[in-house]
Enzyme design. Structure first.
Site, PDB file in Angstrom:
ATOM      1  N   TYR A 166      -1.855  64.736  59.101  1.00  0.00           N
ATOM      2  CA  TYR A 166      -1.992  66.112  59.583  1.00  0.00           C
ATOM      3  C   TYR A 166      -1.090  67.070  58.784  1.00  0.00           C
ATOM      4  O   TYR A 166      -1.538  68.105  58.287  1.00  0.00           O
ATOM      5  CB  TYR A 166      -1.634  66.162  61.071  1.00  0.00           C
ATOM      6  CG  TYR A 166      -1.909  67.478  61.740  1.00  0.00           C
ATOM      7  CD1 TYR A 166      -3.173  67.780  62.231  1.00  0.00           C
ATOM      8  CD2 TYR A 166      -0.897  68.429  61.894  1.00  0.00           C
ATOM      9  CE1 TYR A 166      -3.429  69.007  62.851  1.00  0.00           C
ATOM     10  CE2 TYR A 166      -1.138  69.638  62.512  1.00  0.00           C
ATOM     11  CZ  TYR A 166      -2.406  69.923  62.995  1.00  0.00           C
ATOM     12  OH  TYR A 166      -2.653  71.134  63.601  1.00  0.00           O
ATOM     13  N   LYS A 170      -2.125  70.125  56.323  1.00  0.00           N
ATOM     14  CA  LYS A 170      -1.757  71.516  56.646  1.00  0.00           C
ATOM     15  C   LYS A 170      -0.866  72.129  55.551  1.00  0.00           C
ATOM     16  O   LYS A 170      -0.962  73.330  55.280  1.00  0.00           O
ATOM     17  CB  LYS A 170      -1.079  71.576  58.017  1.00  0.00           C
ATOM     18  CG  LYS A 170      -2.021  71.248  59.178  1.00  0.00           C
ATOM     19  CD  LYS A 170      -3.193  72.216  59.284  1.00  0.00           C
ATOM     20  CE  LYS A 170      -4.068  71.914  60.493  1.00  0.00           C
ATOM     21  NZ  LYS A 170      -5.230  72.820  60.587  1.00  0.00           N
TER      22      LYS A 170
HETATM   23  N1  NAD Z   1      -3.349  73.123  69.241  1.00  0.00           N
HETATM   24  C1  NAD Z   1      -2.294  73.292  68.487  1.00  0.00           C
HETATM   25  O1  NAD Z   1      -1.146  73.184  68.930  1.00  0.00           O
HETATM   26  C2  NAD Z   1      -2.481  73.647  67.032  1.00  0.00           C
HETATM   27  C3  NAD Z   1      -1.356  74.072  66.287  1.00  0.00           C
HETATM   28  C4  NAD Z   1      -1.521  74.388  64.956  1.00  0.00           C
HETATM   29  C5  NAD Z   1      -2.776  74.316  64.371  1.00  0.00           C
HETATM   30  N2  NAD Z   1      -3.852  73.893  65.121  1.00  0.00           N
HETATM   31  C6  NAD Z   1      -5.154  73.831  64.441  1.00  0.00           C
HETATM   32  O2  NAD Z   1      -6.090  74.623  65.134  1.00  0.00           O
HETATM   33  C7  NAD Z   1      -7.411  74.203  64.746  1.00  0.00           C
HETATM   34  C8  NAD Z   1      -8.271  74.126  65.974  1.00  0.00           C
HETATM   35  O3  NAD Z   1      -7.807  73.076  66.794  1.00  0.00           O
HETATM   36  P1  NAD Z   1      -7.553  73.235  68.350  1.00  0.00           P
HETATM   37  O4  NAD Z   1      -6.112  73.098  68.566  1.00  0.00           O
HETATM   38  O5  NAD Z   1      -8.252  74.414  68.854  1.00  0.00           O
HETATM   39  O6  NAD Z   1      -8.205  71.851  68.871  1.00  0.00           O
HETATM   40  P2  NAD Z   1      -9.605  71.538  69.540  1.00  0.00           P
HETATM   41  O7  NAD Z   1      -9.728  70.065  69.481  1.00  0.00           O
HETATM   42  O8  NAD Z   1      -9.671  72.178  70.882  1.00  0.00           O
HETATM   43  O9  NAD Z   1     -10.667  72.239  68.596  1.00  0.00           O
HETATM   44  C9  NAD Z   1     -11.034  71.696  67.345  1.00  0.00           C
HETATM   45  C10 NAD Z   1     -12.532  71.876  67.173  1.00  0.00           C
HETATM   46  O10 NAD Z   1     -12.887  71.407  65.862  1.00  0.00           O
HETATM   47  C11 NAD Z   1     -14.089  70.654  65.994  1.00  0.00           C
HETATM   48  N3  NAD Z   1     -14.216  69.713  64.883  1.00  0.00           N
HETATM   49  C12 NAD Z   1     -13.439  68.642  64.595  1.00  0.00           C
HETATM   50  N4  NAD Z   1     -13.894  67.990  63.516  1.00  0.00           N
HETATM   51  C13 NAD Z   1     -14.982  68.672  63.098  1.00  0.00           C
HETATM   52  C14 NAD Z   1     -15.891  68.509  62.016  1.00  0.00           C
HETATM   53  N5  NAD Z   1     -15.793  67.463  61.160  1.00  0.00           N
HETATM   54  N6  NAD Z   1     -16.861  69.419  61.856  1.00  0.00           N
HETATM   55  C15 NAD Z   1     -17.010  70.442  62.722  1.00  0.00           C
HETATM   56  N7  NAD Z   1     -16.200  70.646  63.777  1.00  0.00           N
HETATM   57  C16 NAD Z   1     -15.203  69.764  63.950  1.00  0.00           C
HETATM   58  C17 NAD Z   1     -13.955  69.945  67.334  1.00  0.00           C
HETATM   59  O11 NAD Z   1     -15.214  69.476  67.813  1.00  0.00           O
HETATM   60  C18 NAD Z   1     -13.345  71.043  68.188  1.00  0.00           C
HETATM   61  O12 NAD Z   1     -14.317  71.848  68.811  1.00  0.00           O
HETATM   62  C19 NAD Z   1      -7.221  72.876  64.007  1.00  0.00           C
HETATM   63  O13 NAD Z   1      -7.345  73.095  62.607  1.00  0.00           O
HETATM   64  C20 NAD Z   1      -5.806  72.488  64.357  1.00  0.00           C
HETATM   65  O14 NAD Z   1      -5.234  71.668  63.378  1.00  0.00           O
HETATM   66  C21 NAD Z   1      -3.727  73.579  66.435  1.00  0.00           C
END
Ligand code: NAD
Length: 297
Positions: A166, A170
């Protein structure tokens, strides 16, 4: 100086009528962003490997199942959105997974040989972003009015964070942004990233959410930083860190990440490596001739 800022509703108004494509919008940060963009009057397309959530049933969102690790799948949604609305203005490359491998398991195959590393998270979180932005640039260029891409980076893009696949991906997202800005600028395409701190989404397991308590924020906070990066045409090459409902631009601001590096590699060392490359390409290093074939892009 790096400082916190407030995103007002009027700061987001320019997103009205724009065509915005979001990846990973079926839950979490992507879903909150789709909901915000719809409420602001944008024409929103969303692709996710999961179905359109029921809450968006009557929101007028164009949905197509999408796997960001498949070029054909990505190409298809961009083509269909362009066919439907005749343009693409902003793209949010957001789909992501959490850890799927530390790279240091000792899994072996049937012959007892160590298996190759599992790149699943790197494929989605980094290579999926690169493919999405390649298509975004191609389609935004078509109308000549410019636009923007917003990448989902993370607090782990610039910190020590013990989640190997991860964190590697990132860091790569931020590195990708830092390298592509001059390649997209001639087309008036801005590139910015969000760096959410802990956010209550499907990516963070319930027990961790409970353990982090007040340190978690809701995804609607992060959605505002995303919409702000699309709507504010002065933002280019920026990184908005969001934590506990607050926002701060930490990349280009005085005292931000790039400023720190510039000071660290300051005048005695001759500037940053990017500045040295620029000087070499201009032939402005005393006594050093410009390399005949040296150019970027
Ligand atoms: N939640 C946190 O604390 C956090 C912090 C920093 C960054 N992020 C980033 O935010 C982004 C969104 O994640 P989130 O936290 O909302 O989680 P989440 O799991 O709620 O949403 C992620 C979405 O991406 C979709 N997805 C995953 N693989 C996929 C693929 N191969 N093709 C199409 N869709 C796909 C999933 O089905 C899901 O709907 C990610 O890039 C994550 O790394 C999250």
């Amino acid at each position: 100086m790096v400082s916190e800022f407030i995103i007002k509703d009027e700061d987001l108004a320019r997103i009205k009528d724009k065509v915005v494509l979001v990846t990973g919008g079926s839950s979490g940060i992507g879903l909150a962003t789709v909901e915000l963009l719809v409420s602001l009057g944008a024409r929103v397309a969303m692709g996710d490997r999961n179905p359109l959530p029921a809450s968006l049933d009557s929101a007028g969102v164009f949905y197509q199942q999408l796997d960001v690790t498949s070029w054909e799948s990505l190409l298809s949604i961009f083509k269909n959105v362009h066919e439907k609305w005749g343009r693409v203005d902003h793209v949010f490359a957001n789909a992501g997974l959490s850890l799927t491998s530390t790279f240091f398991d000792d899994e072996v195959d049937s012959d007892g040989n160590l298996t190759p590393p599992n790149f699943r998270t790197v494929n989605v979180n980094l290579l999926g972003v690169i493919s999405t932005v390649r298509l975004a640039a191609h389609y935004i260029k078509k109308h000549g009015d410019g636009g923007s891409v917003v990448l989902t980076a993370s607090g782990s893009s610039f910190q020590e964070f013990p989640v190997p696949d991860y964190t590697t991906a990132k860091h790569g997202v931020l590195g990708f942004q830092r390298s592509i800005i001059p390649h997209l600028k001639p087309f008036n395409i801005r590139v910015n990233s969000i760096a959410p701190s802990w956010t209550a989404t499907g990516l963070v397991p319930e027990e961790l959410r409970v353990a982090l308590g007040d340190m978690m924020q809701g995804p609607e906070v992060v959605a505002r930083s995303t919409a702000n990066l699309m709507a504010d045409s002065s933002r280019d090459g920026q990184l908005i860190y969001s934590w506990q409902g607050r926002h701060m631009e930490i990349e280009r601001a005085e005292g931000g990440l790039l400023d720190h590096v510039r000071k660290l590699l300051g005048v005695e060392i001759g500037g940053t490596d990017g500045e040295k490359l620029e000087a070499a390409l201009k032939g402005s290093i005393p006594g050093v001739p410009v390399a005949p074939h040296a150019r970027i892009g």
